[in-house]
Motif scaffolding. Structure first.
Motif, short mmCIF file in Angstrom:
data_model
loop_
_atom_site.label_atom_id
_atom_site.label_comp_id
_atom_site.label_asym_id
_atom_site.label_seq_id
_atom_site.Cartn_x
_atom_site.Cartn_y
_atom_site.Cartn_z
N PRO A 57 -4.39 -14.91 89.99
CA PRO A 57 -4.17 -13.54 89.74
C PRO A 57 -2.89 -13.20 88.98
CG PRO A 57 -3.71 -13.91 91.97
CD PRO A 57 -4.46 -15.17 91.50
N ASP A 58 -2.63 -12.11 88.35
CA ASP A 58 -1.58 -11.83 87.93
C ASP A 58 -0.23 -11.73 88.57
OD1 ASP A 58 -3.02 -11.37 85.52
OD2 ASP A 58 -2.90 -9.17 85.62
N ASN A 59 -0.32 -11.64 89.73
CA ASN A 59 1.00 -11.94 90.78
C ASN A 59 1.10 -13.39 91.23
OD1 ASN A 59 -1.48 -12.22 92.31
ND2 ASN A 59 -0.54 -10.69 93.76
N GLY A 60 0.51 -14.05 90.50
CA GLY A 60 0.78 -15.46 90.63
C GLY A 60 0.25 -16.07 92.04
N PHE A 61 0.71 -17.19 92.61
CA PHE A 61 0.34 -17.73 93.79
C PHE A 61 0.56 -16.84 95.10
CE2 PHE A 61 0.97 -21.23 91.11
CZ PHE A 61 -0.02 -22.16 91.15
N SER A 62 1.05 -15.69 94.93
CA SER A 62 1.27 -14.88 95.97
C SER A 62 -0.21 -14.34 96.49
CB SER A 62 2.13 -13.89 95.89
OG SER A 62 2.05 -12.97 94.60
N GLY A 63 -1.11 -14.36 95.40
CA GLY A 63 -2.43 -13.62 95.80
C GLY A 63 -3.61 -14.62 95.78
N GLN A 64 -4.69 -14.25 95.89
CA GLN A 64 -5.74 -15.41 96.27
C GLN A 64 -6.54 -15.57 94.84
OE1 GLN A 64 -8.69 -14.25 99.23
NE2 GLN A 64 -8.99 -16.34 99.89
N ALA A 65 -6.70 -16.53 94.80
CA ALA A 65 -7.40 -17.11 93.30
C ALA A 65 -8.79 -16.72 93.51
CB ALA A 65 -7.13 -18.65 92.98
N ASP A 66 -9.31 -16.61 92.08
CA ASP A 66 -10.75 -16.34 91.85
C ASP A 66 -11.41 -17.74 91.56
OD1 ASP A 66 -10.96 -13.65 92.44
OD2 ASP A 66 -10.07 -13.29 90.62
N PHE A 67 -12.57 -18.02 92.32
CA PHE A 67 -13.37 -19.18 91.72
C PHE A 67 -14.67 -18.75 91.17
CE2 PHE A 67 -16.49 -22.78 93.01
CZ PHE A 67 -15.91 -23.56 91.86
N MET A 68 -14.91 -19.21 90.02
CA MET A 68 -16.19 -18.58 89.17
C MET A 68 -16.95 -19.93 88.49
SD MET A 68 -14.57 -15.12 87.81
CE MET A 68 -13.03 -15.73 87.41
N VAL A 69 -18.22 -19.81 88.42
CA VAL A 69 -19.30 -20.46 87.93
C VAL A 69 -19.97 -19.95 86.84
CG1 VAL A 69 -20.88 -22.60 88.20
CG2 VAL A 69 -19.14 -22.26 89.89
N TRP A 70 -20.15 -20.53 85.79
CA TRP A 70 -20.90 -19.90 84.56
C TRP A 70 -22.17 -20.49 84.37
CZ3 TRP A 70 -15.97 -18.82 84.46
CH2 TRP A 70 -15.41 -17.48 84.41
N ASP A 71 -23.20 -20.32 83.91
CA ASP A 71 -24.36 -21.03 83.40
C ASP A 71 -24.17 -21.03 82.06
OD1 ASP A 71 -26.98 -21.77 82.31
OD2 ASP A 71 -27.88 -21.54 84.17
N VAL A 72 -24.01 -22.24 81.42
CA VAL A 72 -23.62 -22.66 80.03
C VAL A 72 -24.81 -22.19 79.08
CG1 VAL A 72 -22.94 -24.18 78.20
CG2 VAL A 72 -22.03 -24.36 80.33
N ARG A 73 -26.04 -22.21 79.49
CA ARG A 73 -27.27 -21.89 78.68
C ARG A 73 -27.23 -20.38 78.67
NH1 ARG A 73 -31.56 -26.31 80.78
NH2 ARG A 73 -30.53 -25.68 82.64
#
Length: 695
Positions: free
Chosen positions: A566-582
């Protein structure tokens, strides 16, 4: 006041002394009495045991501290295991023989006949004798009971015979140098090693017999510091382990006694048992799963702490039942994944220090070894033999950056200060050298020409280079080193600050997966594919992110995964995302820092790891699921090479973690077992988990 203290002391001392006298009188009244202790439970078969403990020796023989306690503890334990027990303590030779006669009558048609002795024991002319309380020095006809007739008598009546001799205590009757029992107990198991010729057996050898000694032949056992001898203490603890065969029990007893006595005493066993005897029955499935989890945890610990792939494999296999079905593997997912990890791991320690990152291909390792003058030497090493195969090239200080093998292992690319060099692995001859960065980096990288990353196409014919240049992404011919195509960095450029993975991946022979940074909107990276044949860039999605810490993909090129801070760096929780390429659709969005990603080869599951914790997601619905839902498991630890200190990895593999040449499921487990030496196979076979209903 003193008189009051005296009276108080007497009030305490007198009952204490009376208690000691009572116990002594009770023990004296029980001496030599053959007592019956009924089975404490129904074991499903007939079991009879004779337990003897001789403590209060006289006629010049030293008394022993523990045998009476040993015998009582063993009798209670065997009763819990479904044995009808006959117990006699401080017995003369006649009393012992009389109790044996009663026990042997009970043992007729028994599934198991057991004899446990604790007390003095000696050997004379390789014959073992139990020492009764009426024994006198120099007269073997009185007070000395030969062991072999006892064994023979039990064998005639019971299907399986178990003999435990916690004897061999040092005593003045033993000849010098032959303080303990000989190996002759149990005819037909092993002939005594002596000067006399070895006779050929005239009758079939003994079967269904195990004889266990509390210490090695001709050695002395100790009483220990507690109420029980070290051998008996270990035996009553280990024999109550559900699912443990007696063979495994004795293996555990040997280890426990050895550790307790600093290996001054090592139990010893000979066996002709033709099957496993499990005195405490089978474990339940839940009990077996708990034991399996412990083995799985140990296996992964052994891998990460550099104890070795084989040690990790042994522990993992012990967490699985013998000949597991696919359903069984789903019931023990952690142990199966530990086997999978150990089989896919490629971890070694090389006898060199201070290496920057290199690469691995099969048995060969490309490393940059730092020299005393600050320069570095590119070298090929064998990770299994830990020997230097060939020095390849020396680089000036601060120029070497990395190395990468081609998929077939015939070409090695090294990249440094703005150049990429191709080396023939077999000969060490340079094939080409290509300048790929004509401009200095500037900024945090300093005024240097920098190559960020290189990577091969699946067939090895092409490779890409990202570097500090206007043509920031270049495609080159792996045979000649010539540039085939180059991307101008004016509009889009591969993101250069991904902390965990390079921002370019080949997902086919002619297609690249890219994480691009736009000069127009640098705060919104772009996920895209590029078709080399059609020279077409296809947008998948924009990402609003200040920092991308992980960029991964599945080997088939269907999915791409990102971890975005996130914009506040490591002080916040990250987002983990997966996309379908096709389909260009986001199929998963979750919170949490992810350092490593493994995709299921079937294209359904993804495992996201953060340090020692991992989460499994089902890509069909984007929801978190259990690892047990995966048919064959897919977790593989990345192989790496460590320096001689073994403190940190110095060579990480390129590409996905999967090794496609290894099978899955039961076939992988069988292959793993076959890689072990015969001795380890035998130990693993004895100690694998089992449970009720396990076939």
């Amino acid at each position: 006041m003193p008189n009051l203290l005296i009276r108080l002391c007497l009030l305490v001392w007198i009952p204490l002394q009376l208690g000691i006298i009572e116990r002594a009188n009770a023990a004296a009244s029980e001496a030599g009495v053959c007592r019956e202790i009924p089975a404490g439970r129904d074991s499903g078969d007939k079991r009879v045991a004779l337990v003897v403990g001789n403590t209060a020796y006289r006629h010049g023989l030293p008394a022993l501290a523990n045998p009476a306690n040993d015998a009582a503890a063993v009798a209670r334990t065997l009763s819990r295991l479904g044995f009808d027990v006959l117990l006699v303590t401080d017995a003369s030779d006649r009393q012992l023989q009389a109790c044996l006669a009663r026990a042997s009558a009970r043992m007729s048609q028994a599934a198991i006949g057991l004899f446990y002795y604790s007390g003095h024991g000696i050997q004379v002319d390789d014959e073992n004798y139990l020492v009764a309380l009426n024994a006198r020095a120099g007269n073997l006809k009185t007070g000395f009971v030969p062991v072999q007739p006892i064994v023979d008598e039990i064998q005639r009546r019971a299907a399986a015979t178990l003999v435990f001799l916690d004897a061999c205590r040092n005593n003045p009757l033993a000849p010098r140098g032959r303080e303990g029992l000989s190996v002759s107990t149990g005819r037909g198991i092993q002939v005594v090693a002596s000067k006399a010729p070895v006779p050929k057996p005239a009758a079939p050898q003994a079967r269904g017999l195990m004889v266990a000694y509390s210490t090695s032949p001709n050695s002395v056992a100790v009483d220990g510091d507690g109420d029980l001898s070290p051998f008996t203490d270990a035996f009553i603890r280990k024999v109550l382990s559900p699912g443990y065969s007696i063979q495994r029990v004795m293996s555990e007893v040997t280890n426990a006694v050895g550790e307790q006595t600093t290996w001054a005493q090592t139990p010893w066993m000979k066996s002709s048992l033709t099957r496993e005897l499990k005195l405490d029955g089978e474990q339940t499935l839940a009990e077996a799963q708990a034991v399996s989890q412990n083995w799985a945890n140990l296996s992964l610990k052994l891998l990460w702490t550099h104890e070795g792939r084989q040690a990790a494999l042994v522990a993992a296999l012990k967490g699985l039942p013998a000949e597991p079905s696919e359903a069984t593997l789903r019931a023990f997912p952690d142990a199966y994944l530990a086997v999978f990890s150990a089989m896919h791991a490629s971890m070694s320690k090389l006898p060199v220090n201070g290496l920057p990152l290199g690469d691995i291909h099969g048995d060969q390792v490309a490393v940059f070894r730092l020299l005393e003058n600050g320069a570095s030497s590119l070298e090929l090493w064998s990770q299994s033999r830990q020997v230097l195969l060939r020095p390849v090239q020396q680089y000036p200080a601060n120029e070497a950056h990395g190395a990468r093998f081609s998929p077939d292992g015939t070409l090695l690319l090294s990249y440094g200060n703005g150049t990429v060099v191709g080396w023939d692995v077999a000969t060490g001859v340079k094939r080409f050298e290509t300048v790929v960065a004509h401009e200095a980096a500037g900024g945090l990288l300093g005024q240097r020409k920098w190559v960020f990353d290189v990577g091969f196409s699946p067939d090895g014919h092409l490779f890409y280079v990202t570097a500090t240049d206007k043509k920031i992404l270049q495609i080159l011919d792996a045979r000649t080193g010539n540039v085939v195509e180059a991307f101008d960095g004016a509009a889009f450029a591969p993101v250069a600050d991904v902390t965990q993975s390079p921002a370019v991946k080949y997902i086919g022979e002619d297609k690249l997966l890219l994480l691009l940074s736009s000069s127009q909107q640098p705060e919104r990276p772009v996920i895209a594919t590029y078709d080399l044949k059609e020279q077409r860039l296809t947008l998948i999605d924009h990402v609003s992110a200040k920092s991308v810490t992980h960029f991964g993909y599945d080997p088939a090129g269907r999915y791409v995964a990102l971890t975005i801070m996130p914009d506040n760096g490591f002080s916040g929780q990250a987002d983990f995302m997966v996309w379908d390429v096709r389909s260009k659709k986001k199929v998963l969005s979750a919170k949490g820092m992810v350092m490593d990603v493994s995709f299921d080869p079937t294209g359904r599951f993804v495992l996201a790891s953060a340090g020692t914790s991992s989460t499994v997601y089902d890509l069909s619905d984007g929801k978190e699921t259990s690892v047990a839902a995966i048919p064959s498991g897919f977790r593989a630890m990345p192989g790496y090479i460590a320096s001689s200190t073994g403190l940190s990895p110095v060579v990480m593999p390129s590409g996905p973690w999967f090794s496609w040449d290894l099978p899955y499921g039961r076939a992988l487990v069988d292959l793993a077992f076959s890689t072990l030496p015969a001795e380890q196979q035998a130990r693993v076979a004895q100690e694998r988990v089992s449970y009720v209903g396990n076939d």
